[in-house]
Scaffold this active site. Structure first.
Site, PDB file in Angstrom:
ATOM      1  N   GLY A  10      11.350  20.868 -13.970  1.00  0.00           N
ATOM      2  CA  GLY A  10      11.115  19.448 -13.728  1.00  0.00           C
ATOM      3  C   GLY A  10      10.931  19.189 -12.249  1.00  0.00           C
ATOM      4  N   GLY A  11       9.906  18.464 -11.922  1.00  0.00           N
ATOM      5  CA  GLY A  11       9.559  18.240 -10.513  1.00  0.00           C
ATOM      6  C   GLY A  11       9.560  16.777 -10.140  1.00  0.00           C
ATOM      7  N   LEU A  13      12.122  13.450  -8.763  1.00  0.00           N
ATOM      8  CA  LEU A  13      12.976  13.330  -7.580  1.00  0.00           C
ATOM      9  C   LEU A  13      14.121  14.333  -7.601  1.00  0.00           C
ATOM     10  CD1 LEU A  13      13.273   9.474  -7.126  1.00  0.00           C
ATOM     11  CD2 LEU A  13      12.035  11.082  -5.700  1.00  0.00           C
ATOM     12  N   ALA A  14      14.769  14.460  -8.767  1.00  0.00           N
ATOM     13  CA  ALA A  14      15.931  15.348  -8.835  1.00  0.00           C
ATOM     14  C   ALA A  14      15.495  16.802  -8.642  1.00  0.00           C
ATOM     15  CB  ALA A  14      16.637  15.169 -10.170  1.00  0.00           C
ATOM     16  N   GLY A  15      14.497  17.224  -9.404  1.00  0.00           N
ATOM     17  CA  GLY A  15      14.053  18.613  -9.329  1.00  0.00           C
ATOM     18  C   GLY A  15      13.544  18.985  -7.949  1.00  0.00           C
ATOM     19  N   HIS A 237      14.702  -2.295 -20.491  1.00  0.00           N
ATOM     20  CA  HIS A 237      14.452  -3.076 -19.281  1.00  0.00           C
ATOM     21  C   HIS A 237      14.026  -4.477 -19.670  1.00  0.00           C
ATOM     22  CE1 HIS A 237      12.804  -4.347 -15.440  1.00  0.00           C
ATOM     23  NE2 HIS A 237      13.374  -3.305 -14.881  1.00  0.00           N
ATOM     24  N   SER A 251       8.850  -4.486 -12.364  1.00  0.00           N
ATOM     25  CA  SER A 251      10.080  -4.142 -11.663  1.00  0.00           C
ATOM     26  C   SER A 251      11.041  -5.312 -11.511  1.00  0.00           C
ATOM     27  CB  SER A 251       9.714  -3.622 -10.282  1.00  0.00           C
ATOM     28  OG  SER A 251      10.851  -3.600  -9.457  1.00  0.00           O
ATOM     29  N   ARG A 298      20.918  -5.490 -16.189  1.00  0.00           N
ATOM     30  CA  ARG A 298      19.764  -5.400 -17.079  1.00  0.00           C
ATOM     31  C   ARG A 298      20.099  -5.617 -18.540  1.00  0.00           C
ATOM     32  NH1 ARG A 298      16.488  -0.436 -14.176  1.00  0.00           N
ATOM     33  NH2 ARG A 298      15.775  -1.732 -12.440  1.00  0.00           N
ATOM     34  N   HIS A 366      13.494   1.851 -21.413  1.00  0.00           N
ATOM     35  CA  HIS A 366      13.203   2.163 -20.032  1.00  0.00           C
ATOM     36  C   HIS A 366      13.907   3.399 -19.495  1.00  0.00           C
ATOM     37  CE1 HIS A 366      12.229   1.529 -15.888  1.00  0.00           C
ATOM     38  NE2 HIS A 366      13.461   1.270 -15.521  1.00  0.00           N
TER      39      HIS A 366
END
Lengths: 666, 290, 286
Positions: A10-11, A13-15, A237, A251, A298, A366
């Site tokens: 997985g690429g 943000l975390a990855g 959401h 957003s 939310r 979401h």
């Protein structure tokens, strides 16, 4: 770290943050992704990323408050040490992203500008226009590309993770994956595997998620023995743009920048929104939640919007349910500067200029607060012990989970602009722990080849079997997916009933077998998207079962999980004494419910269906208290609750010491 | 290299490899040469020509001035012909490095991209023929003996207007039309080329600056085009016989006044293919088939 | 329940949509057109058309075929996956609304893969060259470490407002497809060639060719960052090297087709200026 390798799956943000941190620590990384990493779903995150900052600090904010808001917003369903650590790291995370060149919006003086988000009273949220996730992801993508050029990172893009490889002791020593172009199936030996594969929105058919957010990677780990926690907590959401192929996110920053949600007071009012005078507009969030207004958490905003359309019949459009999200009172140039990206999306897909006319929005699936169960090791202050190999580790040794696909940070409901933070934080934080894990283990590359060959053999057999299903006779995977999405959306979103959940669980469980009978229109062995999709569909089902089973077993309402048959009522009495009495009872009921359900639901896979147990939650830092956003009689309940807490503290004076004792031994 | 495309890179040390390696400098020189000297020369040239509107004498005066430049052939080759050739050959190479897609992307600047290349090709053919037609490229006698009978190398500097008018009339409307198209193509190519060069060199950067520059270049192009058209009009109005009388008179005055050396090569009368006698000052012109 | 079906527009609509897809079974095989027909629904985009085609897997005359392969991701025009040539023009298929397309051509919708990249299958193309260009211009901020070193340099709002649009580039490749100076490079794998050898050969082929407007713009983005600037010289060396900025022919299609409206031609002109100064400086500093 000469011949140690880590596989990051997985690429987003975390990855990417894990990859970059590991590379910096000198570890070679194989980075596997379904899509070029720059296109990962993190690009869709719009609003921003939270941290305490110099300005809010001087208004009385601090890291503890951020921690408190996150826990309170999540209805106390998180183990507290990781959340505390994240809140305390948040300013550092933003500083780092700032150094990496993220184009955060600036104040005229050149400091990072902040906006306010839901569930807090402070302007904590740093943002880059309305494409913050994209900007953060690109900064990390650039750093990873830098390491790629250095030779420490090797990317495998358009590769599908098929499952972890466990050795005979149950340790994860690599993974099997498939090249989605050539369809080659091969193994990757790795001393640790980090799963950072995001959410599972596709289980619901249409959601705000990207098409590859199937949850299948997490499911493959789950089916290989990893535990899955809090699956039933799916964030819907409050504001999305309905569409035939996808529900596009609008957003929370639209409300953070002053957007107001309203409907005409008169049902079926046919006037154009601008023709309706202010007195005939029902700003229902502002009226019902004067403190937070449009920026309630939310789960609450979603339920209110849902309620106003479904139960009160005030939808602005008779043919489909929606409410107005109004930005038209804000100057155009201001909107363009701060929200340009999302307003363009609305304009492009709806053909209406939201600067001129209120947007029509409705809730949509979401985010998944639940995910792979992960461990942690606390330090003396109740935060995390840096460098502990237990941090972010699943119950399968050597298999780590970070980002949206872990269950750790958001409890029963995620606060806006906390997800980007949890992804980057967990990615950065997992690195040193993995380095320490690898020190104490034999390198996977030195293990017998047979372990890997066996795993490849199993997956090849599964692949071939699917291709050999006679065409035209079995299930159409696309239609089966639609069916799954419909069931899940109908029964396991905003409002949940046990009879519906029971029925849904039976239907979905039947799909385990049905999905095995899928017949493919494409049986070739070159870029066969048909077979890749069918496999991911098969693997969506166990997660769907976790969601439904968790929802069914949890007879309470908490955060995003709302059962009208099991919810804490508002106070009815008007007489102060009676009201007080009622509040006392309310608090009794709350305490009882807390002792029963303030627990993580943790599933393990049993071949055909998940087995669910409730697990205690580490509340060492902060005792649960009622979440009273806008509840009628809330102030009385709060008063009673405070008195009770005080008297409890008096009767147990040694409590702080007890907390200290607890610390460090989870 | 297994690259089955026309643009396949070749690293094999060939000419293409050399060009690729020094691509930047070559293209910048190409851009520069288009402005100076080629573009600048073209302005001077068209303005000189348009002086014919003032009558053959004015034009003849201008030509005398130009022909007073010492070592003219060296100057011509160094500052005009070679830069033009460089610009043209590199230009063709550049044009061939791209593929116009005007059919699907009908944007104004894409049309200009296409037009720049088309006018470039036209200008290449035009200038090559034009120089052959009037100048002849080389002034070796054996060469002139070969091309003059083909109707080439027709301009006589000391009978500027008359020889020009004769040359233009020789094939009916063919030459005037040829020059009309050629001159307009060159003018567009220069005006648009200034605009793109401004972007290439980073003179005008922002879209609004580029728009202003585009406007300025258009005005420049129109004015220069008018100069070119007026010259063509003036040529068509010029009566060769009248003009020649004036020119011969001017020549005589200048020779007599020692302002120029007598040079029959540059005159219609004295010009004789194959003649190697510089002092020859006869009356061959009477028998000249022209 | 969640997000009910889209609004039905009152105007006249067809009941079926004709779609012609240029298919190709794999690299090196000949492309062929195939006709499909799907039911019309209001507010469709090309993605939902392709989803229907995938579910049907049948041509308009009833022939069973394999589903058309294509690439997509976010479906809201921020990921850059779903670029293709629709009715002759390159664009994102998620934001290509069927109603608009039918206004232009009610007969049919024509889908083709991008022409400047090697076809993997059907509408899927290999855009690795596009990402390779980002390596060529070292499009990153060369920070010392990822340890906590406090905030980055203060950045004037004006600079942020200049850089943010450039930073929105989603590597979709529209600018490259429309650029008449950007030519296709397809490196065919030899039988038995190792991954490493193939990658090296691809890299060499890419390095010899035009870098493209997106990468020029990224170079300008990082050259105007206070720390990114440290690699300014290296980036300008790339931009003035083989396949650099000089290949630009000022057709300015890039900026016209960019779905994010990134001021690419402004970046190119800025790069042109920087390259001019860089070259002159190099000449006199030698």
């Amino acid at each position: 770290m000469a011949n140690n390798r880590v596989l990051v799956v997985g690429g987003g943000l975390a990855g990417l943050s894990a990859t970059m941190k590991l590379a910096e620590l000198g570890v070679a990384v194989d980075l596997l992704s379904l899509t070029p990493v720059k296109r990962s779903h993190s690009v869709c995150a719009q609003g921003g990323i939270n941290s305490v900052n110099d300005q809010t600090r001087q208004q009385g904010d601090n890291e503890w408050n951020h921690f408190d808001d996150t826990i309170y917003g999540g209805d106390f369903l998180q183990n507290q040490p990781p959340v505390k650590e994240m809140a305390y790291w948040a300013p550092k995370v933003i500083d780092l992203m700032d150094r990496l060149g993220v184009t955060f919006n600036r104040t005229p003086e050149g400091y990072i500008d902040r906006r306010r988000f839901g569930g807090t009273l402070y302007k904590r949220t740093a943002f880059a226009g309305a494409t913050t996730g994209q900007q953060l992801l690109y900064a990390l993508d650039e750093q990873v590309r830098r390491w790629e050029v250095e030779g420490l990172v090797k990317k495998y893009e358009f590769w599908d993770f098929l499952g972890p490889i466990l050795d005979d002791n149950g340790r994860c020593v690599g993974a099997v994956a498939q090249d989605m172009v050539s369809m080659e199936i091969r193994s990757f030996a790795a001393d640790a595997v980090v799963v950072a594969t995001g959410g599972c929105g596709l289980i619901y058919g249409r959601s705000t998620m990207s098409v590859f957010c199937t949850g299948s990677a997490a499911s493959r780990c789950f089916q290989a023995g990893a535990k899955y926690g809090n699956g039933e907590f799916i964030q819907v959401h409050p504001t999305a743009i309905p569409g035939a192929d996808k529900l596009r996110l609008m957003s929370e920053s639209a409300r953070g920048e002053g957007g107001r949600v309203w409907v005409p007071r008169k049902p079926n009012d046919t006037r154009a929104p601008k023709q309706i005078p202010a007195s005939e507009r029902y700003f229902f969030l502002e009226e019902r939640f004067p403190k937070y207004g449009n920026l309630v958490p939310r789960d609450i905003a979603t339920r209110e919007i849902f309620n106003i359309c479904v139960n009160e019949g005030l939808s602005v459009d008779p043919t489909r349910m929606c409410v107005y999200l109004d930005l038209t009172h804000i100057p155009r140039h201001e909107l363009d500067r701060k929200l340009g990206g999302i307003l363009e999306i609305y304009e492009k897909f709806q053909g209406v200029d939201p600067r001129e006319e209120p947007m029509k929005i409705f809730p949509a699936v979401h985010y998944s607060m639940g995910g792979l169960w992960v461990d942690y090791e606390a330090n003396g202050e109740g935060g995390l012990l840096p460098g502990s190999p237990r941090n972010q580790s699943t119950n399968v040794p050597g298999l780590y989970a970070i980002g949206e696909c872990d269950y750790q940070y958001h409890g029963a409901n995620r606060l806006g602009a906390n997800s980007l933070l949890s992804c980057i934080f967990s990615g950065l934080f997992v690195g040193p722990g993995i380095v320490n894990w690898m020190k104490s283990n034999k390198a996977a590359a030195d293990l017998p080849k047979s372990i890997f060959e066996r795993a490849v053999g199993e997956h090849t057999a599964r692949h071939k079997k699917l291709l050999s299903n006679a065409s035209g006779t079995g299930e159409n995977p696309y239609l089966l997916h639609q069916e799954l999405g419909d069931i899940m959306t109908r029964t396991a979103t905003v409002v949940r009933y046990n009879n519906q959940l029971t029925e849904a669980y039976e239907k979905v469980s039947a799909m385990v077998e049905r999905s095995q009978r899928c017949s493919l229109a494409d049986t070739g062995n070159w870029t066969n998207q048909n077979v890749i999709f069918t496999k991911s569909l098969q693997d969506m089902i166990p997660i769907a079962q976790c969601i439904l089973k968790g929802a069914l077993m949890r007879d309470e309402s908490r955060g995003a999980h709302f059962k009208p048959d099991f919810c804490m009522p508002s106070l009815q009495a008007t007489d102060p004494t009676e009201r007080r009495l009622e509040a006392e009872k309310w608090c009794d009921a709350f305490e009882e419910n807390t002792s029963k359900f303030l627990k993580s639901s943790v599933c393990s896979w049993k071949g055909q269906e998940p087995d669910l147990v409730f697990e205690d939650i580490d509340t060492r830092l902060m005792k649960p208290r009622p979440r009273l956003y806008g509840l009628v009689g809330g102030e009385v309940i709060e008063e009673v609750w405070k008195q009770r807490s005080r008297s409890k503290e008096e009767s147990a004076p040694s409590k702080p010491a007890a907390t200290k004792q607890l610390a460090g031994s989870v | 290299m297994n690259v089955p495309t026309p643009s396949a890179p070749s690293q094999s040390g060939s000419l293409a490899g050399f060009l690729k390696k020094h691509d930047f400098i070559i293209r910048r020189l190409h851009s520069l040469s288009g402005l100076v000297p080629v573009g600048a020369y073209m302005c001077v040239h068209l303005l000189t020509n348009s002086s014919l509107n003032g009558g053959p004498a004015v034009f003849q005066n201008a030509v005398f001035a130009i022909h007073s430049i010492p070592f003219l052939p060296v100057v011509e080759w160094t500052f005009i012909f070679l830069p033009i050739l460089f610009h043209a050959i590199v230009g063709v190479w550049i044009a061939r490095s791209g593929q116009s897609n005007l059919r699907n992307y009908r944007f104004t600047s894409n049309k200009r991209y296409w037009a720049q290349r088309m006018t470039g090709y036209i200008a290449f053919a035009f200038i090559f023929t034009h120089v052959l037609h009037l100048h002849g490229w080389f002034h070796w006698d054996w060469w002139l003996g070969f091309v003059e009978p083909l109707g080439m190398a027709q301009f006589r500097p000391y009978n500027a207007a008359s020889s020009l008018a004769e040359a233009m009339k020789s094939l009916g409307f063919v030459w005037p039309l040829f020059y009309l198209v050629g001159v307009l193509a060159c003018v567009f190519h220069l005006a648009n080329g200034i605009w793109t060069a401004g972007i290439t060199w980073g003179v005008w950067v922002s879209p609004s600056a580029q728009k202003r520059a585009s406007l300025a270049c258009s005005v420049f192009g129109v004015l220069l085009g008018l100069a070119g058209l007026s010259s063509l009009a003036a040529v068509s109005r010029t009566d060769p016989a009248t003009a020649k009388a004036i020119e011969d008179q001017m020549y005589k005055v200048r020779v007599d006044g020692h302002m120029i050396q007598p040079n029959e090569h540059k005159r219609s009368d004295g010009h004789h293919t194959g003649s190697s006698d510089p002092t020859h000052n006869g009356t061959v012109s009477a028998n000249d088939p022209k | 329940m969640i997000a009910p079906g889209p609004e039905v527009s009152p105007s006249r609509r067809p009941s079926k949509i004709n779609v012609r897809v240029l298919r190709q079974d794999g690299p090196g095989t000949p492309p062929y057109w195939e006709r499909h027909q799907v039911d019309y629904e209001p507010d469709m985009n090309v993605i939902s058309v392709l989803q229907k085609i995938a579910a049907q897997a049948t041509t308009f005359d009833g022939k069973k075929v394999s589903p058309v392969a294509w690439d997509c991701g976010c479906l809201e025009e921020v990921c850059g996956s779903c670029t293709m040539v629709i009715n002759g023009r390159v664009r994102q298929s998620c934001s290509a609304l069927v109603d608009r397309l039918l206004e232009d051509n009610p007969e049919e919708i024509q889908l083709q893969p991008m022409t400047k990249f090697p076809v993997v299958r059907d509408l899927m193309i290999d855009r690795s060259r596009l990402f390779h260009s980002l390596k060529r211009v070292q499009a990153w901020v060369p920070v010392d470490s990822y340890f906590d070193m406090g905030a980055g340099p203060r950045i004037p709002r004006e600079d942020q407002e200049q850089n943010y649009p450039l930073s929105q580039c989603m590597s979709c490749g529209c600018c490259l497809e429309a650029c008449p100076q950007f030519n296709k490079v397809e490196v065919i794998r030899h039988a038995g060639e190792t991954d490493e050898a193939f990658d090296a050969r691809k890299k060499q082929a890419y390095d010899a060719e035009f870098i493209g407007p997106h990468a020029i713009s990224q170079a300008m983005l990082f050259n105007s960052h206070p720390v990114g600037k440290n690699l300014q010289k290296e980036r300008l060396e790339t931009l003035t090297g083989t396949g650099g900025i000089q290949a630009c022919g000022n057709a300015q299609n890039c900026v016209a087709v960019c779905p994010k409206e990134i001021p690419l031609t402004t970046s190119i002109a800025r790069a042109g200026r920087a390259a001019t100064l860089h070259t002159i400086k190099k000449l006199f500093d030698r």
